[in-house]
Enzyme design. Structure first.
Site, PDB file in Angstrom:
ATOM      1  N   ASP A   1      18.517  -8.988   6.057  1.00  0.00           N
ATOM      2  CA  ASP A   1      17.445  -9.813   6.618  1.00  0.00           C
ATOM      3  C   ASP A   1      17.966 -10.595   7.829  1.00  0.00           C
ATOM      4  OD1 ASP A   1      15.360 -11.681   7.041  1.00  0.00           O
ATOM      5  OD2 ASP A   1      14.817 -11.572   4.910  1.00  0.00           O
TER       6      ASP A   1
ATOM      7  N   VAL B   1      18.013  -2.809   1.026  1.00  0.00           N
ATOM      8  CA  VAL B   1      17.527  -4.020   1.676  1.00  0.00           C
ATOM      9  C   VAL B   1      18.085  -5.232   0.927  1.00  0.00           C
ATOM     10  CG1 VAL B   1      15.437  -5.349   2.180  1.00  0.00           C
ATOM     11  CG2 VAL B   1      15.491  -2.899   2.606  1.00  0.00           C
TER      12      VAL B   1
ATOM     13  N   GLU C   1       5.136   5.579  -7.833  1.00  0.00           N
ATOM     14  CA  GLU C   1       3.854   5.149  -8.386  1.00  0.00           C
ATOM     15  C   GLU C   1       2.743   5.433  -7.372  1.00  0.00           C
ATOM     16  OE1 GLU C   1       1.660   1.059 -10.001  1.00  0.00           O
ATOM     17  OE2 GLU C   1       3.593   0.907  -8.992  1.00  0.00           O
TER      18      GLU C   1
ATOM     19  N   LYS D   1      -6.431  13.235 -11.558  1.00  0.00           N
ATOM     20  CA  LYS D   1      -5.546  13.781 -12.599  1.00  0.00           C
ATOM     21  C   LYS D   1      -4.077  13.730 -12.188  1.00  0.00           C
ATOM     22  CE  LYS D   1      -8.140  16.873 -15.644  1.00  0.00           C
ATOM     23  NZ  LYS D   1      -7.670  16.263 -16.895  1.00  0.00           N
TER      24      LYS D   1
ATOM     25  N   GLU E   1       2.976  -1.790  -0.880  1.00  0.00           N
ATOM     26  CA  GLU E   1       2.322  -1.466  -2.142  1.00  0.00           C
ATOM     27  C   GLU E   1       1.102  -0.548  -1.994  1.00  0.00           C
ATOM     28  OE1 GLU E   1       4.008  -5.349  -4.537  1.00  0.00           O
ATOM     29  OE2 GLU E   1       1.846  -5.061  -4.466  1.00  0.00           O
TER      30      GLU E   1
END
Ligand SMILES: *[C@@H]1O[C@H](CO)[C@@H](O)[C@H](O)[C@H]1NC(C)=O
Ligand SMILES: *[C@@H]1O[C@H](CO)[C@@H](O)[C@H](O)[C@H]1NC(C)=O
Ligand SMILES: *[C@@H]1O[C@H](CO)[C@@H](O)[C@H](O)[C@H]1NC(C)=O
Length: 434
Positions: free
Chosen positions: A162, A135, A250, A347, A326
């Site tokens: 974009d 991107v 993440e 965990k 996110e």
């Protein structure tokens, strides 16, 4: 006596002459043989030619910084590079769009002068293609340098530009892409509004295009304009094989202050606004997790986004949230039905530092490691609380397991970027440390 001597010396002179001619012919021949054609099959070339071919593909810095010392943390070399950055900053102006439009009129010339590696370097890499969703919105030279660092002929690259970028930028990206069979601009371009759904849609557009490509890629990586690889393609292939179908990104428990990002309905025009309208809970009573926009995803993970009914419903539900990049990927990667995901138990939480997708230095966390900070302060500059790496960060960066680092910016510290380029290219060609 005198006569004989003359004849002997004439004899030697002519022998010498013939051997010089022979040597010249040989040099000429081997020079011809080593013509640096980017499309030439390397398996047919001699070792001497390969060495010559590899050495012209090295990417030494354009100034006098010593990257070999810098990446080892040598204090004097780092200080020198910082002084160099301050004094010669204005001398190294990046290439602009017009220059790329000019250069790419002859693709072979373009790939040669800009030192793209256009042949596969190993069978292992050839048999493990990687797909990229890139991107971008500005800084054409940064885009091209990132593409050059990750480019191999067997991978496949989708570039999302974009919709609100300048026309000349879009043209230049297309011109670069048109020089390669395996680089293309996404079929649908979004106007990307910060923290809105459009950022995710840009990746989804590329993902859908990439699934339709005939390249049987195994993993997908997504990048933005300020990313740079910390590993060579060969290393990435090894690392991705070890994941054995698992994704890496993440994915952690949602902090309380981030819950409102998906508890309320948001509206987007040129900007994103919160409303007081509460959203219904996510479909299938999915538990929400928190992460970031950058992922390492298996092909099956990507396919499930377009095929699995509950996944599709969840993706749809994300569309009016704040910064869906996110939490959407992070949550998908904890749903049992999603290929390569992790169980939702605490965990299995993975921080940005434990995942391999992206190495970022956050201003709020940086500090004294001996006093408990996860990493030292940024040696470049902070932008929107994220470190733009400086040369002083490189030694630490190269000790991390992440595939990519963020952010690099040639207008902040071009020496850091140059050293990363030289390091990655050297390791790509020779398999050894710089
Ligand atoms: C950089 O430093 C290394 C290690 O001291 C040295 O071997 C190398 O020749 C230097 N390179 C340049 C280009 O000066
Ligand atoms: C691009 O760079 C060239 C060479 O430095 C310059 O002549 C030209 O005006 C620049 N074009 C734009 C659009 O900035
Ligand atoms: C365009 O490229 C040619 C060589 O391919 C070069 O001689 C010329 O200076 C370039 N023009 C600009 C404006 O960069």
């Amino acid at each position: 006596m005198y006569f004989r001597k003359r004849r002997i010396s004439r004899y030697y002179v002519s022998i010498l002459g013939i051997s010089v001619l022979c040597t010249l012919a040989f040099v000429k021949n081997s020079f011809l043989e080593c013509v640096l054609d980017p499309d030439m099959d390397i398996s047919t070339q001699s070792t001497a030619c390969l060495q010559q071919r590899y050495s012209v593909l090295e990417l030494p810095p354009r100034n006098r910084v010593n990257c070999s010392r810098i990446i080892r943390g040598d204090r004097d070399s780092i200080d020198q590079a910082v002084i160099d950055r301050i004094t010669v900053k204005n001398k190294l102006t990046p290439m602009n769009e017009s220059q790329y439009l000019n250069l790419t009129r002859d693709c072979k010339f373009y790939k040669n002068t800009r030192k793209f590696i256009t042949f596969p370097l190993s069978k292992a890499e050839e048999h493990f293609p990687i797909a990229y969703s890139m991107v971008v919105h500005d800084q054409i030279e940064m885009f091209e340098r990132l593409l050059r660092a990750i480019y191999t002929p067997q991978n496949i690259y989708c570039v999302h530009v974009d919709a609100k970028s300048q026309d000349i930028f879009k043209e230049a990206v297309r011109a670069i892409a048109n020089c390669f069979d395996n680089v293309f601009v996404a079929s649908k371009l979004e106007k990307v509004v910060y923290a809105s759904w459009s950022r995710v849609q840009a990746d989804l557009n590329c993902m859908e295009d990439l699934l339709r490509s005939k390249v049987q890629w195994r993993y997908l990586l997504n990048t933005c304009g300020s990313d740079f690889p910390l590993k060579t393609n060969a290393e990435m292939v090894k690392i991705l094989k070890l994941l054995n179908g698992k994704n890496s990104m993440e994915t952690e428990e949602t902090p309380n202050h981030k819950m409102r990002r998906w508890k309320f309905h948001y509206e987007t025009d040129d900007d994103i606004h919160m409303t007081d309208k509460e959203k219904s809970p996510p479909p299938g009573k999915v538990r929400m997790f928190s992460g970031n926009a950058y992922i390492v995803a298996s092909r099956d993970f990507v396919r499930s986004l377009f095929e699995d009914p509950l996944v599709k419903a969840f993706v749809e539900w994300e569309k009016d949230t704040y910064s869906p990049d996110e939490h959407m990927w992070a949550t998908l990667n904890r749903m049992a039905r999603v290929p390569g995901s992790l169980p939702s138990h605490k965990k299995h939480d993975i921080s940005d530092l434990t995942a391999i997708a992206r190495l970022v230095k956050w201003q709020g966390h940086a500090g004294n490691v001996d006093e408990g900070a996860p990493y030292a302060d940024c040696t470049g500059e902070y932008r929107r609380t994220v470190c733009i790496y400086g040369v002083g960060d490189l030694q630490w960066i190269l000790q991390q397991h992440h595939l990519f680092g963020n952010k690099f910016d040639s207008s902040v510290d071009n020496n850091a970027l140059q050293c990363m380029e030289q390091y990655i290219r050297h390791k790509t060609l020779y398999g050894t440390e710089l």
